[in-house]
Scaffold this motif. Structure first.
Motif, PDB file in Angstrom:
ATOM      1  N   LEU A   1      -0.972  -6.363   1.739  1.00  0.00           N
ATOM      2  CA  LEU A   1      -0.028  -5.260   1.871  1.00  0.00           C
ATOM      3  C   LEU A   1       0.800  -5.078   0.605  1.00  0.00           C
ATOM      4  CD1 LEU A   1       1.202  -5.823   5.539  1.00  0.00           C
ATOM      5  CD2 LEU A   1      -0.409  -4.108   4.712  1.00  0.00           C
ATOM      6  N   VAL A   2       1.231  -6.179  -0.001  1.00  0.00           N
ATOM      7  CA  VAL A   2       2.015  -6.085  -1.231  1.00  0.00           C
ATOM      8  C   VAL A   2       1.189  -5.478  -2.357  1.00  0.00           C
ATOM      9  CG1 VAL A   2       3.157  -7.414  -3.043  1.00  0.00           C
ATOM     10  CG2 VAL A   2       3.596  -7.958  -0.645  1.00  0.00           C
ATOM     11  N   MET A   3      -0.034  -5.978  -2.536  1.00  0.00           N
ATOM     12  CA  MET A   3      -0.876  -5.496  -3.622  1.00  0.00           C
ATOM     13  C   MET A   3      -1.313  -4.050  -3.395  1.00  0.00           C
ATOM     14  SD  MET A   3      -3.178  -8.893  -4.472  1.00  0.00           S
ATOM     15  CE  MET A   3      -3.841  -8.212  -6.002  1.00  0.00           C
ATOM     16  N   THR A   4      -1.533  -3.681  -2.140  1.00  0.00           N
ATOM     17  CA  THR A   4      -1.871  -2.292  -1.834  1.00  0.00           C
ATOM     18  C   THR A   4      -0.719  -1.371  -2.205  1.00  0.00           C
ATOM     19  OG1 THR A   4      -3.337  -2.949  -0.027  1.00  0.00           O
ATOM     20  CG2 THR A   4      -2.540  -0.691  -0.011  1.00  0.00           C
ATOM     21  N   ALA A   5       0.496  -1.788  -1.881  1.00  0.00           N
ATOM     22  CA  ALA A   5       1.667  -0.996  -2.245  1.00  0.00           C
ATOM     23  C   ALA A   5       1.771  -0.852  -3.756  1.00  0.00           C
ATOM     24  CB  ALA A   5       2.931  -1.659  -1.688  1.00  0.00           C
ATOM     25  N   GLU A   6       1.594  -1.948  -4.473  1.00  0.00           N
ATOM     26  CA  GLU A   6       1.703  -1.916  -5.928  1.00  0.00           C
ATOM     27  C   GLU A   6       0.645  -1.000  -6.546  1.00  0.00           C
ATOM     28  OE1 GLU A   6       3.521  -6.457  -6.483  1.00  0.00           O
ATOM     29  OE2 GLU A   6       1.393  -6.057  -6.804  1.00  0.00           O
TER      30      GLU A   6
ATOM     31  N   GLY B   1      11.096   8.516  -5.186  1.00  0.00           N
ATOM     32  CA  GLY B   1      11.912   8.700  -6.381  1.00  0.00           C
ATOM     33  C   GLY B   1      11.393   8.004  -7.618  1.00  0.00           C
ATOM     34  N   ASP B   2      10.944   6.751  -7.467  1.00  0.00           N
ATOM     35  CA  ASP B   2      10.413   6.010  -8.611  1.00  0.00           C
ATOM     36  C   ASP B   2       9.454   4.942  -8.104  1.00  0.00           C
ATOM     37  OD1 ASP B   2      11.967   3.417  -8.164  1.00  0.00           O
ATOM     38  OD2 ASP B   2      13.626   4.806  -8.472  1.00  0.00           O
ATOM     39  N   GLU B   3       8.727   4.330  -9.040  1.00  0.00           N
ATOM     40  CA  GLU B   3       7.679   3.389  -8.655  1.00  0.00           C
ATOM     41  C   GLU B   3       8.229   2.161  -7.930  1.00  0.00           C
ATOM     42  OE1 GLU B   3       3.981   0.896 -10.751  1.00  0.00           O
ATOM     43  OE2 GLU B   3       5.083   2.433 -11.878  1.00  0.00           O
ATOM     44  N   ALA B   4       9.355   1.621  -8.403  1.00  0.00           N
ATOM     45  CA  ALA B   4       9.917   0.428  -7.768  1.00  0.00           C
ATOM     46  C   ALA B   4      10.339   0.717  -6.332  1.00  0.00           C
ATOM     47  CB  ALA B   4      11.111  -0.087  -8.586  1.00  0.00           C
ATOM     48  N   SER B   5      10.965   1.856  -6.107  1.00  0.00           N
ATOM     49  CA  SER B   5      11.373   2.227  -4.745  1.00  0.00           C
ATOM     50  C   SER B   5      10.162   2.485  -3.868  1.00  0.00           C
ATOM     51  CB  SER B   5      12.260   3.472  -4.785  1.00  0.00           C
ATOM     52  OG  SER B   5      13.451   3.230  -5.506  1.00  0.00           O
ATOM     53  N   CYS B   6       9.111   3.020  -4.471  1.00  0.00           N
ATOM     54  CA  CYS B   6       7.875   3.255  -3.728  1.00  0.00           C
ATOM     55  C   CYS B   6       7.323   1.939  -3.196  1.00  0.00           C
ATOM     56  CB  CYS B   6       6.859   3.947  -4.635  1.00  0.00           C
ATOM     57  SG  CYS B   6       5.233   4.208  -3.894  1.00  0.00           S
ATOM     58  N   VAL B   7       7.253   0.930  -4.048  1.00  0.00           N
ATOM     59  CA  VAL B   7       6.740  -0.374  -3.624  1.00  0.00           C
ATOM     60  C   VAL B   7       7.635  -0.981  -2.552  1.00  0.00           C
ATOM     61  CG1 VAL B   7       6.237  -2.729  -4.375  1.00  0.00           C
ATOM     62  CG2 VAL B   7       5.586  -0.796  -5.833  1.00  0.00           C
ATOM     63  N   ALA B   8       8.953  -0.895  -2.769  1.00  0.00           N
ATOM     64  CA  ALA B   8       9.900  -1.500  -1.828  1.00  0.00           C
ATOM     65  C   ALA B   8       9.830  -0.868  -0.450  1.00  0.00           C
ATOM     66  CB  ALA B   8      11.322  -1.386  -2.386  1.00  0.00           C
ATOM     67  N   ASN B   9       9.511   0.421  -0.388  1.00  0.00           N
ATOM     68  CA  ASN B   9       9.510   1.142   0.883  1.00  0.00           C
ATOM     69  C   ASN B   9       8.122   1.352   1.459  1.00  0.00           C
ATOM     70  OD1 ASN B   9      12.425   2.247   1.436  1.00  0.00           O
ATOM     71  ND2 ASN B   9      12.086   2.514  -0.756  1.00  0.00           N
ATOM     72  N   TYR B  10       7.100   0.843   0.809  1.00  0.00           N
ATOM     73  CA  TYR B  10       5.730   1.191   1.169  1.00  0.00           C
ATOM     74  C   TYR B  10       5.377   0.817   2.605  1.00  0.00           C
ATOM     75  CZ  TYR B  10       0.749   2.035   0.455  1.00  0.00           C
ATOM     76  OH  TYR B  10      -0.527   2.523   0.536  1.00  0.00           O
ATOM     77  N   GLN B  11       5.688  -0.391   3.015  1.00  0.00           N
ATOM     78  CA  GLN B  11       5.324  -0.813   4.362  1.00  0.00           C
ATOM     79  C   GLN B  11       6.091  -0.031   5.417  1.00  0.00           C
ATOM     80  OE1 GLN B  11       4.569  -4.998   5.236  1.00  0.00           O
ATOM     81  NE2 GLN B  11       4.708  -5.450   3.072  1.00  0.00           N
TER      82      GLN B  11
ATOM     83  N   LYS C   1      -7.060  -3.580  16.576  1.00  0.00           N
ATOM     84  CA  LYS C   1      -7.663  -2.332  16.115  1.00  0.00           C
ATOM     85  C   LYS C   1      -6.657  -1.543  15.292  1.00  0.00           C
ATOM     86  CE  LYS C   1      -9.629   1.988  17.874  1.00  0.00           C
ATOM     87  NZ  LYS C   1      -9.915   2.755  19.087  1.00  0.00           N
ATOM     88  N   LYS C   2      -5.417  -1.526  15.746  1.00  0.00           N
ATOM     89  CA  LYS C   2      -4.389  -0.796  15.025  1.00  0.00           C
ATOM     90  C   LYS C   2      -4.218  -1.347  13.618  1.00  0.00           C
ATOM     91  CE  LYS C   2      -1.644   0.548  19.037  1.00  0.00           C
ATOM     92  NZ  LYS C   2      -0.328   0.484  19.672  1.00  0.00           N
ATOM     93  N   LEU C   3      -4.228  -2.665  13.488  1.00  0.00           N
ATOM     94  CA  LEU C   3      -4.067  -3.260  12.177  1.00  0.00           C
ATOM     95  C   LEU C   3      -5.206  -2.846  11.259  1.00  0.00           C
ATOM     96  CD1 LEU C   3      -2.889  -5.255  10.095  1.00  0.00           C
ATOM     97  CD2 LEU C   3      -4.477  -6.926  11.036  1.00  0.00           C
ATOM     98  N   MET C   4      -6.444  -2.943  11.774  1.00  0.00           N
ATOM     99  CA  MET C   4      -7.595  -2.626  10.943  1.00  0.00           C
ATOM    100  C   MET C   4      -7.515  -1.194  10.446  1.00  0.00           C
ATOM    101  SD  MET C   4      -9.182  -5.463  10.985  1.00  0.00           S
ATOM    102  CE  MET C   4     -10.798  -5.081  10.313  1.00  0.00           C
ATOM    103  N   ILE C   5      -7.180  -0.260  11.327  1.00  0.00           N
ATOM    104  CA  ILE C   5      -7.055   1.124  10.913  1.00  0.00           C
ATOM    105  C   ILE C   5      -5.896   1.287   9.952  1.00  0.00           C
ATOM    106  CG2 ILE C   5      -6.623   3.481  11.715  1.00  0.00           C
ATOM    107  CD1 ILE C   5      -7.969   2.706  14.335  1.00  0.00           C
ATOM    108  N   ALA C   6      -4.780   0.614  10.252  1.00  0.00           N
ATOM    109  CA  ALA C   6      -3.602   0.749   9.400  1.00  0.00           C
ATOM    110  C   ALA C   6      -3.866   0.245   7.997  1.00  0.00           C
ATOM    111  CB  ALA C   6      -2.421  -0.015  10.016  1.00  0.00           C
ATOM    112  N   LEU C   7      -4.546  -0.892   7.878  1.00  0.00           N
ATOM    113  CA  LEU C   7      -4.819  -1.440   6.560  1.00  0.00           C
ATOM    114  C   LEU C   7      -5.675  -0.495   5.740  1.00  0.00           C
ATOM    115  CD1 LEU C   7      -5.500  -5.208   7.338  1.00  0.00           C
ATOM    116  CD2 LEU C   7      -3.464  -4.191   6.325  1.00  0.00           C
ATOM    117  N   VAL C   8      -6.628   0.160   6.402  1.00  0.00           N
ATOM    118  CA  VAL C   8      -7.453   1.132   5.687  1.00  0.00           C
ATOM    119  C   VAL C   8      -6.629   2.343   5.308  1.00  0.00           C
ATOM    120  CG1 VAL C   8      -9.432   2.648   5.826  1.00  0.00           C
ATOM    121  CG2 VAL C   8      -9.567   0.385   6.826  1.00  0.00           C
ATOM    122  N   CYS C   9      -5.926   2.889   6.268  1.00  0.00           N
ATOM    123  CA  CYS C   9      -5.225   4.145   6.033  1.00  0.00           C
ATOM    124  C   CYS C   9      -4.077   3.992   5.058  1.00  0.00           C
ATOM    125  CB  CYS C   9      -4.701   4.704   7.351  1.00  0.00           C
ATOM    126  SG  CYS C   9      -6.027   5.204   8.467  1.00  0.00           S
TER     127      CYS C   9
END
Length: 427
Positions: A108-113, A138-148, A5-13
């Motif tokens: 997860l990767v594509m969602t971050a991107e 700070g920037d888009e690349a750092s956003c993707v790297a830190n998203y998860q 359940k946590k995963l399903m909610i997390a993926l949406v949120c």
């Protein structure tokens, strides 16, 4: 223990733009969640059933969520569901190659991107809080790297899904999963947020529940039109599926029942289920029924307007929206308003007034709005913490502050159930 359940909610949120898929709460409730996230209140509670750290605020995108329904034509207009071949042509996974593990990882990767691209390249398609929050990287690349790390992905989620599938309590549709990834690729190409309908389409690919009421379950995601009741007298990690209460239709009372999909409970007008009304620029809006279209915000005058994002050095105030990677830095006036200029997000050691001024991974330890604090690093596993001190000492996202009964000392620890996969014993 409800990790599935946590995963399903997390993926949406974690999509940020899909908060209505996570909750029917009002914008005011979301703002409360925002305040909690800014103070890392999640570190004080390791029993959260969402599995998503409170920084998910998230999900703040209520204003643009409201436009999801008006964008529902994406499925028909773009042919995204049939365009899964586009993704295959680009060398991505085919249905034959996808497993729950590879799908979750790619998702997860594509969602971050996608979300980082929207925040930094086309903020007009998002909402100010999302832009500001992801901009703290700070920037888009750092956003993707830190998203998860920002959004608390579950390390063993795919393992749990595969266990449920192997046990026959859920199924995985690889063809639909491939179509989902193709959808996401299409949305990224257009720098557009997902609709609620597309998100549900993707989650249905991930896990289709197969357990009927009365059958054993690990989480509600395994139950057909019901929920997993894990409240038991013993210490077992699993439960039994129970049927949901009936849903209220349009015009029916929602005082004790939840509303059907596409409806919200209008608490201001008799607590009845009402259709969400999509409103455009210049039209009246509210936090429940009249929702602003994507790219619009409901301002302090309850009118939908296009947010203006300010460049480096521009004058800003409480109500201003600096571009991603920038924050409003200045002083508090005598009438308790912030006046300053848009500056790069603050780094460790910098003076700060509130948490959103500090970069991801940092917290502002100011204890009052009129006295600056410092941007300080959140504590790692094993380091001392104290959520109640003044100023509080918070843990990193996905950790919680645990007190040792024998010593009375508190340290940052991982959530125990992140290390477990609940298994229902065979008869």
């Amino acid at each position: 223990m409800n990790m599935l359940k946590k995963l399903m909610i997390a993926l949406v949120c974690m999509t940020l733009t899909m908060s209505t898929a996570c909750s029917d709460d009002s914008d005011k409730d979301n703002n409360a969640s925002v305040n909690n996230s800014q103070n890392n209140a999640n570190n004080a509670n390791n029993d959260s059933d969402t599995g998503v750290n409170n920084n998910d605020e998230q999900d703040s995108g209520d204003e643009q969520d409201s436009g999801d329904e008006q964008d529902t034509g994406d499925e028909q207009d773009t042919g995204d569901e049939q365009d899964s071949g586009d993704e295959q042509d680009s060398g991505d996974e085919t249905p034959e190659e996808l497993t729950p593990t590879t799908f979750v990882e790619r998702f997860l990767v594509m969602t971050a991107e996608l979300n980082c691209k929207i925040a930094f390249q086309c903020p007009e398609n998002s909402d100010p809080y999302t832009v500001s929050y992801l901009g703290r990287t700070g920037d888009e690349a750092s956003c993707v790297a830190n998203y998860q790390d920002i959004h608390g992905g579950q390390s063993n989620s795919a393992q749990l899904i595969e266990e449920a599938i192997a046990a026959g309590r859920a199924s995985f549709d690889a063809t639909q999963a491939a179509a989902c990834l193709a959808q996401l690729e299409s949305y990224e190409d257009r720098c557009m947020p997902w609709t609620t309908e597309i998100m549900r389409f993707c989650l249905e690919a991930l896990v289709e529940p197969l357990q009927a009421p009365g059958e054993e379950c690990v989480s509600s995601a395994e139950c057909i039109n019901g929920f997993c009741n894990t409240t038991q007298d013993d210490d077992t990690c699993y439960g039994v599926c129970e049927a949901n209460d009936p849903l209220a239709g349009e015009g029916e009372s929602c005082e004790t029942l939840s509303c059907e999909d596409g409806l919200v409970c209008d608490y201001d007008n008799g607590e009845v289920c009402t259709k969400i009304v999509d409103v455009g620029a210049g039209e009246a809006c509210d936090s429940m029924v009249h929702k602003c279209a994507p790219g619009l915000i409901c301002d302090d005058n309850d009118v939908c307007n296009i947010p203006v994002y300010l460049d480096l050095g521009a004058e800003c105030s409480d109500d201003s929206n600096c571009k991603a990677g920038l924050v409003c830095v200045g002083e508090i006036t005598d009438d308790w308003q912030l006046e300053g200029t848009c500056q790069p997000v603050l780094q460790e050691g910098a003076d700060c007034l509130f948490p959103m001024q500090c970069a991801i991974g940092l917290h502002c330890n100011a204890t009052s709005i009129d006295e600056p604090g410092k941007c300080v690093a959140l504590k790692a596993v094993g380091e001392s913490c104290d959520n109640t001190s003044n100023p509080p000492v918070f843990c990193q996202d996905n950790l919680y502050c645990l007190e040792d009964d024998s010593t009375g000392e508190s340290t940052c620890q991982k959530y125990e159930d992140d290390e477990e996969v609940c298994v229902i014993p065979e008869d």
